[in-house]
Design a protein around this motif. Sequence first.
Motif, PDB file in Angstrom:
ATOM      1  N   SER A 160      -8.206  68.495  28.196  1.00 46.68           N
ATOM      2  CA  SER A 160      -9.236  67.677  27.573  1.00 46.68           C
ATOM      3  C   SER A 160     -10.293  67.305  28.604  1.00 46.68           C
ATOM      4  CB  SER A 160      -8.628  66.410  26.955  1.00 46.68           C
ATOM      5  OG  SER A 160      -8.099  65.589  27.967  1.00 46.68           O
ATOM      6  N   THR A 161     -11.479  67.048  28.112  1.00 50.16           N
ATOM      7  CA  THR A 161     -12.589  66.652  28.968  1.00 50.16           C
ATOM      8  C   THR A 161     -12.838  65.164  28.787  1.00 50.16           C
ATOM      9  OG1 THR A 161     -13.606  68.826  28.805  1.00 50.16           O
ATOM     10  CG2 THR A 161     -15.054  67.005  29.412  1.00 50.16           C
ATOM     11  N   THR A 162     -12.971  64.451  29.900  1.00 50.48           N
ATOM     12  CA  THR A 162     -13.236  63.018  29.859  1.00 50.48           C
ATOM     13  C   THR A 162     -14.683  62.767  30.265  1.00 50.48           C
ATOM     14  OG1 THR A 162     -10.942  62.511  30.389  1.00 50.48           O
ATOM     15  CG2 THR A 162     -12.553  60.749  30.767  1.00 50.48           C
ATOM     16  N   VAL A 163     -15.398  62.037  29.400  1.00 54.66           N
ATOM     17  CA  VAL A 163     -16.793  61.702  29.624  1.00 54.66           C
ATOM     18  C   VAL A 163     -16.914  60.197  29.815  1.00 54.66           C
ATOM     19  CG1 VAL A 163     -19.126  61.727  28.641  1.00 54.66           C
ATOM     20  CG2 VAL A 163     -17.566  63.642  28.211  1.00 54.66           C
ATOM     21  N   LEU A 164     -17.582  59.796  30.882  1.00 57.43           N
ATOM     22  CA  LEU A 164     -17.893  58.390  31.132  1.00 57.43           C
ATOM     23  C   LEU A 164     -19.351  58.179  30.736  1.00 57.43           C
ATOM     24  CD1 LEU A 164     -17.345  55.565  32.314  1.00 57.43           C
ATOM     25  CD2 LEU A 164     -17.929  56.511  34.568  1.00 57.43           C
ATOM     26  N   LEU A 165     -19.578  57.303  29.782  1.00 59.33           N
ATOM     27  CA  LEU A 165     -20.907  57.024  29.244  1.00 59.33           C
ATOM     28  C   LEU A 165     -21.296  55.611  29.643  1.00 59.33           C
ATOM     29  CD1 LEU A 165     -23.261  57.723  27.319  1.00 59.33           C
ATOM     30  CD2 LEU A 165     -21.775  57.072  25.437  1.00 59.33           C
ATOM     31  N   VAL A 166     -22.394  55.492  30.409  1.00 60.48           N
ATOM     32  CA  VAL A 166     -22.784  54.196  30.964  1.00 60.48           C
ATOM     33  C   VAL A 166     -24.226  53.888  30.584  1.00 60.48           C
ATOM     34  CG1 VAL A 166     -22.916  52.779  33.041  1.00 60.48           C
ATOM     35  CG2 VAL A 166     -21.287  54.692  32.939  1.00 60.48           C
ATOM     36  N   ASP A 167     -24.411  52.822  29.819  1.00 62.58           N
ATOM     37  CA  ASP A 167     -25.753  52.381  29.419  1.00 62.58           C
ATOM     38  C   ASP A 167     -25.664  50.908  29.055  1.00 62.58           C
ATOM     39  OD1 ASP A 167     -28.256  51.986  27.873  1.00 62.58           O
ATOM     40  OD2 ASP A 167     -28.395  54.172  28.042  1.00 62.58           O
ATOM     41  N   ASP A 168     -26.685  50.141  29.435  1.00 63.49           N
ATOM     42  CA  ASP A 168     -26.658  48.717  29.131  1.00 63.49           C
ATOM     43  C   ASP A 168     -27.029  48.414  27.674  1.00 63.49           C
ATOM     44  OD1 ASP A 168     -29.316  49.525  29.887  1.00 63.49           O
ATOM     45  OD2 ASP A 168     -29.868  47.421  29.987  1.00 63.49           O
ATOM     46  N   GLU A 169     -27.516  49.385  26.941  1.00 60.00           N
ATOM     47  CA  GLU A 169     -27.821  49.188  25.523  1.00 60.00           C
ATOM     48  C   GLU A 169     -26.580  49.537  24.708  1.00 60.00           C
ATOM     49  OE1 GLU A 169     -31.546  50.844  24.093  1.00 60.00           O
ATOM     50  OE2 GLU A 169     -32.181  51.055  26.193  1.00 60.00           O
ATOM     51  N   TYR A 229     -24.085  57.311  21.114  1.00 53.61           N
ATOM     52  CA  TYR A 229     -23.727  58.473  21.930  1.00 53.61           C
ATOM     53  C   TYR A 229     -22.213  58.689  21.946  1.00 53.61           C
ATOM     54  CZ  TYR A 229     -28.562  58.721  23.647  1.00 53.61           C
ATOM     55  OH  TYR A 229     -29.915  58.855  23.756  1.00 53.61           O
ATOM     56  N   SER A 230     -21.467  57.615  21.929  1.00 54.98           N
ATOM     57  CA  SER A 230     -20.022  57.719  21.872  1.00 54.98           C
ATOM     58  C   SER A 230     -19.593  58.391  20.563  1.00 54.98           C
ATOM     59  CB  SER A 230     -19.398  56.329  22.002  1.00 54.98           C
ATOM     60  OG  SER A 230     -18.004  56.417  22.042  1.00 54.98           O
ATOM     61  N   ALA A 231     -20.222  58.019  19.458  1.00 48.32           N
ATOM     62  CA  ALA A 231     -19.918  58.634  18.162  1.00 48.32           C
ATOM     63  C   ALA A 231     -20.233  60.132  18.188  1.00 48.32           C
ATOM     64  CB  ALA A 231     -20.696  57.944  17.048  1.00 48.32           C
ATOM     65  N   TYR A 232     -21.306  60.514  18.873  1.00 50.21           N
ATOM     66  CA  TYR A 232     -21.645  61.931  19.008  1.00 50.21           C
ATOM     67  C   TYR A 232     -20.542  62.709  19.730  1.00 50.21           C
ATOM     68  CZ  TYR A 232     -26.703  60.979  18.121  1.00 50.21           C
ATOM     69  OH  TYR A 232     -27.920  60.634  17.600  1.00 50.21           O
ATOM     70  N   LEU A 233     -19.943  62.081  20.737  1.00 47.26           N
ATOM     71  CA  LEU A 233     -19.024  62.786  21.622  1.00 47.26           C
ATOM     72  C   LEU A 233     -17.551  62.682  21.228  1.00 47.26           C
ATOM     73  CD1 LEU A 233     -20.679  61.771  25.012  1.00 47.26           C
ATOM     74  CD2 LEU A 233     -20.919  63.953  23.789  1.00 47.26           C
ATOM     75  N   GLU A 234     -17.184  61.586  20.580  1.00 46.96           N
ATOM     76  CA  GLU A 234     -15.774  61.398  20.217  1.00 46.96           C
ATOM     77  C   GLU A 234     -15.332  62.494  19.260  1.00 46.96           C
ATOM     78  OE1 GLU A 234     -15.706  57.341  18.857  1.00 46.96           O
ATOM     79  OE2 GLU A 234     -15.354  56.590  20.878  1.00 46.96           O
ATOM     80  N   GLY A 235     -14.087  62.878  19.374  1.00 43.63           N
ATOM     81  CA  GLY A 235     -13.560  63.969  18.583  1.00 43.63           C
ATOM     82  C   GLY A 235     -13.635  65.284  19.348  1.00 43.63           C
ATOM     83  N   ARG A 236     -14.587  65.386  20.256  1.00 46.25           N
ATOM     84  CA  ARG A 236     -14.708  66.563  21.123  1.00 46.25           C
ATOM     85  C   ARG A 236     -14.155  66.270  22.508  1.00 46.25           C
ATOM     86  NH1 ARG A 236     -18.672  70.353  19.464  1.00 46.25           N
ATOM     87  NH2 ARG A 236     -19.807  69.655  17.629  1.00 46.25           N
ATOM     88  N   TYR A 237     -14.373  65.047  22.959  1.00 48.24           N
ATOM     89  CA  TYR A 237     -14.022  64.646  24.319  1.00 48.24           C
ATOM     90  C   TYR A 237     -13.354  63.286  24.301  1.00 48.24           C
ATOM     91  CZ  TYR A 237     -17.874  67.943  24.879  1.00 48.24           C
ATOM     92  OH  TYR A 237     -18.697  69.026  24.778  1.00 48.24           O
ATOM     93  N   GLU A 238     -12.614  63.000  25.383  1.00 47.84           N
ATOM     94  CA  GLU A 238     -12.159  61.636  25.590  1.00 47.84           C
ATOM     95  C   GLU A 238     -13.361  60.885  26.159  1.00 47.84           C
ATOM     96  OE1 GLU A 238      -9.553  59.038  28.678  1.00 47.84           O
ATOM     97  OE2 GLU A 238      -8.739  61.011  28.162  1.00 47.84           O
ATOM     98  N   VAL A 239     -13.743  59.777  25.527  1.00 45.53           N
ATOM     99  CA  VAL A 239     -14.942  59.054  25.930  1.00 45.53           C
ATOM    100  C   VAL A 239     -14.570  57.677  26.446  1.00 45.53           C
ATOM    101  CG1 VAL A 239     -17.183  58.156  25.194  1.00 45.53           C
ATOM    102  CG2 VAL A 239     -16.319  60.297  24.213  1.00 45.53           C
ATOM    103  N   ARG A 240     -15.054  57.369  27.646  1.00 47.01           N
ATOM    104  CA  ARG A 240     -14.946  56.023  28.204  1.00 47.01           C
ATOM    105  C   ARG A 240     -16.349  55.449  28.234  1.00 47.01           C
ATOM    106  NH1 ARG A 240     -11.233  57.148  33.549  1.00 47.01           N
ATOM    107  NH2 ARG A 240      -9.576  58.277  32.459  1.00 47.01           N
ATOM    108  N   THR A 241     -16.473  54.193  27.889  1.00 45.72           N
ATOM    109  CA  THR A 241     -17.808  53.592  27.858  1.00 45.72           C
ATOM    110  C   THR A 241     -17.866  52.339  28.726  1.00 45.72           C
ATOM    111  OG1 THR A 241     -17.302  52.261  25.895  1.00 45.72           O
ATOM    112  CG2 THR A 241     -18.261  54.447  25.526  1.00 45.72           C
ATOM    113  N   ALA A 242     -19.071  52.122  29.237  1.00 50.95           N
ATOM    114  CA  ALA A 242     -19.329  50.918  30.025  1.00 50.95           C
ATOM    115  C   ALA A 242     -20.772  50.507  29.770  1.00 50.95           C
ATOM    116  CB  ALA A 242     -19.107  51.197  31.506  1.00 50.95           C
TER     117      ALA A 242
END
Length: 181
Positions: free
Chosen positions: A6-15, A22-35
Amino acid sequence: MSDDGSTTVLLVDDESALVSLYSAYLEGRYEVRTATDGEEALSIADESVDVALLDRRMPGMNGREVLRELRAAEIGCRVAMLTAVEPTTDIVDMPFDDYRTKPVEESELIGLVEVLVERASYDERSQEFFALASKKAALEVAGETSTDAYEALCEDIESVRTDLDGHLDAVGAEAAFSDLA
């Protein structure tokens, strides 16, 4: 890519709304961590992160500082700056792999992650070439081509391209004569 494939994506944005989108775009394809800030991003970043998508302009610790800390911690993920900040020559010395100006559509974001995952399998010099080419393209789109920094970037790209071409020629020659050995 992680050991389990699996691919893990870290998504970082203050908004936070953008993080959710963006998390909704990526989830299901990748493991998504957000900050939603730099400190939080660094607290959840580790060697299992394959791709980091960083906003440049955040309160407190900005994306450039997060990028510097990721590299200092030797977290080997591919990094894209995903930001509303138009690039200037200040990006030339930033050690990221790609630069995109927001907003990005779902297909562009998924494509970006896929390209960065693919690049992770390249040798170090090829990764360097593509990172430099990304910076050059970003500066060209922004019209930032009349500077010494841009010219130096172009020279760096040519140098890396020459090295890669030499390596490919050597590998091709070895392959051509491997039956004779």
